[in-house]
Write an enzyme that holds these catalytic residues in place. Structure first.
Site, PDB file in Angstrom:
ATOM      1  N   GLU A   1      32.340  12.522  84.134  1.00  0.00           N
ATOM      2  CA  GLU A   1      33.793  12.325  83.966  1.00  0.00           C
ATOM      3  C   GLU A   1      34.551  13.657  84.029  1.00  0.00           C
ATOM      4  O   GLU A   1      35.688  13.744  83.551  1.00  0.00           O
ATOM      5  CB  GLU A   1      34.087  11.609  82.642  1.00  0.00           C
ATOM      6  CG  GLU A   1      33.385  10.282  82.443  1.00  0.00           C
ATOM      7  CD  GLU A   1      33.770   9.192  83.451  1.00  0.00           C
ATOM      8  OE1 GLU A   1      34.573   9.462  84.359  1.00  0.00           O
ATOM      9  OE2 GLU A   1      33.241   8.076  83.321  1.00  0.00           O
TER      10      GLU A   1
ATOM     11  N   HIS B   1      33.470   5.458  73.445  1.00  0.00           N
ATOM     12  CA  HIS B   1      33.467   3.999  73.615  1.00  0.00           C
ATOM     13  C   HIS B   1      33.633   3.318  72.252  1.00  0.00           C
ATOM     14  O   HIS B   1      32.714   2.636  71.790  1.00  0.00           O
ATOM     15  CB  HIS B   1      32.153   3.553  74.265  1.00  0.00           C
ATOM     16  CG  HIS B   1      31.843   4.206  75.578  1.00  0.00           C
ATOM     17  ND1 HIS B   1      30.579   4.238  76.137  1.00  0.00           N
ATOM     18  CD2 HIS B   1      32.656   4.843  76.478  1.00  0.00           C
ATOM     19  CE1 HIS B   1      30.611   4.858  77.302  1.00  0.00           C
ATOM     20  NE2 HIS B   1      31.861   5.253  77.527  1.00  0.00           N
TER      21      HIS B   1
ATOM     22  N   GLU C   1      50.249   4.352  58.935  1.00  0.00           N
ATOM     23  CA  GLU C   1      50.301   5.728  59.430  1.00  0.00           C
ATOM     24  C   GLU C   1      50.099   5.871  60.940  1.00  0.00           C
ATOM     25  O   GLU C   1      50.190   6.982  61.472  1.00  0.00           O
ATOM     26  CB  GLU C   1      49.307   6.590  58.655  1.00  0.00           C
ATOM     27  CG  GLU C   1      49.642   6.544  57.171  1.00  0.00           C
ATOM     28  CD  GLU C   1      49.296   7.791  56.393  1.00  0.00           C
ATOM     29  OE1 GLU C   1      48.479   8.564  56.866  1.00  0.00           O
ATOM     30  OE2 GLU C   1      49.866   7.946  55.302  1.00  0.00           O
TER      31      GLU C   1
ATOM     32  N   HIS D   1      36.299  11.755  75.340  1.00  0.00           N
ATOM     33  CA  HIS D   1      36.141  10.370  75.787  1.00  0.00           C
ATOM     34  C   HIS D   1      35.016   9.715  75.000  1.00  0.00           C
ATOM     35  O   HIS D   1      33.995  10.357  74.732  1.00  0.00           O
ATOM     36  CB  HIS D   1      35.815  10.346  77.284  1.00  0.00           C
ATOM     37  CG  HIS D   1      35.304   9.033  77.784  1.00  0.00           C
ATOM     38  ND1 HIS D   1      36.047   7.869  77.712  1.00  0.00           N
ATOM     39  CD2 HIS D   1      34.117   8.681  78.341  1.00  0.00           C
ATOM     40  CE1 HIS D   1      35.332   6.875  78.233  1.00  0.00           C
ATOM     41  NE2 HIS D   1      34.154   7.330  78.607  1.00  0.00           N
TER      42      HIS D   1
ATOM     43  N   HIS E   1      36.121  -0.331  78.860  1.00  0.00           N
ATOM     44  CA  HIS E   1      35.238   0.843  78.938  1.00  0.00           C
ATOM     45  C   HIS E   1      35.333   1.720  77.683  1.00  0.00           C
ATOM     46  O   HIS E   1      34.326   1.956  77.030  1.00  0.00           O
ATOM     47  CB  HIS E   1      35.562   1.670  80.202  1.00  0.00           C
ATOM     48  CG  HIS E   1      34.677   2.868  80.381  1.00  0.00           C
ATOM     49  ND1 HIS E   1      34.114   3.220  81.585  1.00  0.00           N
ATOM     50  CD2 HIS E   1      34.249   3.822  79.501  1.00  0.00           C
ATOM     51  CE1 HIS E   1      33.372   4.304  81.453  1.00  0.00           C
ATOM     52  NE2 HIS E   1      33.445   4.691  80.188  1.00  0.00           N
TER      53      HIS E   1
HETATM   54  P1  13P Z   1      28.241  11.085  81.233  1.00  0.00           P
HETATM   55  O1  13P Z   1      26.832  10.907  80.665  1.00  0.00           O
HETATM   56  O2  13P Z   1      28.202  11.485  82.678  1.00  0.00           O
HETATM   57  O3  13P Z   1      29.058  12.012  80.379  1.00  0.00           O
HETATM   58  O4  13P Z   1      28.940   9.658  81.225  1.00  0.00           O
HETATM   59  C1  13P Z   1      29.121   8.956  80.045  1.00  0.00           C
HETATM   60  C2  13P Z   1      30.306   8.085  80.070  1.00  0.00           C
HETATM   61  O5  13P Z   1      30.811   7.713  79.041  1.00  0.00           O
HETATM   62  C3  13P Z   1      30.863   7.669  81.382  1.00  0.00           C
HETATM   63  O6  13P Z   1      32.134   7.136  81.235  1.00  0.00           O
HETATM   64 ZN    ZN Z   2      32.451   6.266  79.254  1.00  0.00          ZN
END
Ligand code: 13P
Ligand code: ZN
Length: 270
Positions: free
Chosen positions: A116, A141, A169, A139, A210
């Site tokens: 990413e 999940h 908040e 980033h 995602h």
């Molecule tokens: P990477 O292992 O390449 O960082 O990817 C993980 C991920 O969350 C892809 O969206």
């Molecule tokens: Zn991801």
């Protein structure tokens, strides 16, 4: 020259990846972080002239030319960063207008930065234009935010207002709201460009079905934004199937704006 493993930025990166894994936001290799560093910070701990490898990025980002980033590796597990930071993290310098990254430390098993990287670098460029103090793109999940993208409208105003209504908040922590991308193929320049565009107006960008992107001046701020939004999404997922009896009204939101000196995203409150 000091040992990079003792650098405050590296220690904080290790703590943050471990903490994110412990929160359940980063299963397997899920998630990635990039932290911008100054040349002075890097020079204290490493030779900024000694290039171990040059890795093509596949995109251009002239705004980031010459900038240094500590970044998680592709395919690497957040849970393992604490045990082998030199394998799971890398320190790179962006060169050639963004087309290449010079590896200065890390990725010792021959690995490279996250898939990413385009979304991270393009988001850095976008956030730096809004706030020159921005240093972090993160980033992950988070379970409830992800779940929410299956059952809630993806309209950004509606999505933001729902999150604001879930905890008092929220509007204080992210008055700029949450921007939302539809499902897109991850790891591409296209999703990178789309994320960066969304980062111009908010520090949180949802990738539907995602995960989530957060940006901030430091790891704490980016983490705190994600943590707060995820908490709100958790409450939403607990109550969405129940009759709604009470909420936080727009009048109450305006009281919060006054009390905490924040301004809600234009047009998001009545
Ligand atoms: P990477 O292992 O390449 O960082 O990817 C993980 C991920 O969350 C892809 O969206
Ligand atoms: Zn991801």
């Amino acid at each position: 020259m000091k040992d990079i493993l003792t650098a405050p930025f590296l220690i904080e990166m290790v703590r943050t990846t471990t903490n994110m894994y412990d929160h359940g936001w980063d299963e397997r290799n899920g998630g990635n972080i990039s932290l911008m560093l100054s040349e002075e910070e890097v020079a204290e701990y490493g030779d900024v002239k000694r290039v171990l490898r040059t890795i093509p990025t596949g995109f251009n980002a002239p705004e980031l030319d010459g900038k240094y980033f500590l970044v998680t590796g592709t395919g690497k597990y957040f849970k393992n960063v604490q045990y082998a930071p030199d394998v799971n993290l890398g320190l790179v310098k962006i060169v050639d207008g963004g087309a290449n990254a010079q590896l200065l430390w890390g990725f010792t098993d021959g690995g490279k930065f996250t898939s990413e990287f385009p979304a991270h670098m393009m988001s850095h460029a976008a956030r730096l234009a809004v706030n020159p103090a921005n240093r972090v793109v993160m980033h992950c999940h988070p379970t409830n935010l992800l779940a929410m993208t299956y059952v809630h409208s993806l309209d950004e105003k509606a999505f933001t207002r729902t999150l604001w209504q879930m905890c008092t908040e929220c509007i204080v922590v992210f008055p700029d709201g949450v921007n939302v991308l539809p499902w897109m193929l991850c790891g591409t320049n296209e999703i990178g460009e789309a994320t960066a565009e969304k980062m111009k107006t908010a520090r949180l960008v949802v990738w539907s079905q995602h995960g989530l992107y957060g940006a901030g001046v430091d790891l704490d701020e980016a983490f705190g934004l994600i943590e707060t939004a995820e908490k709100a999404a958790e409450i939403y997922m607990k109550i969405a199937h129940l009759p709604l009896v009470n909420t936080i009204t727009d009048d109450q939101m305006h009281l919060l704006e006054g009390r905490f000196g924040v301004k809600a995203r234009e047009g998001y409150l009545s």
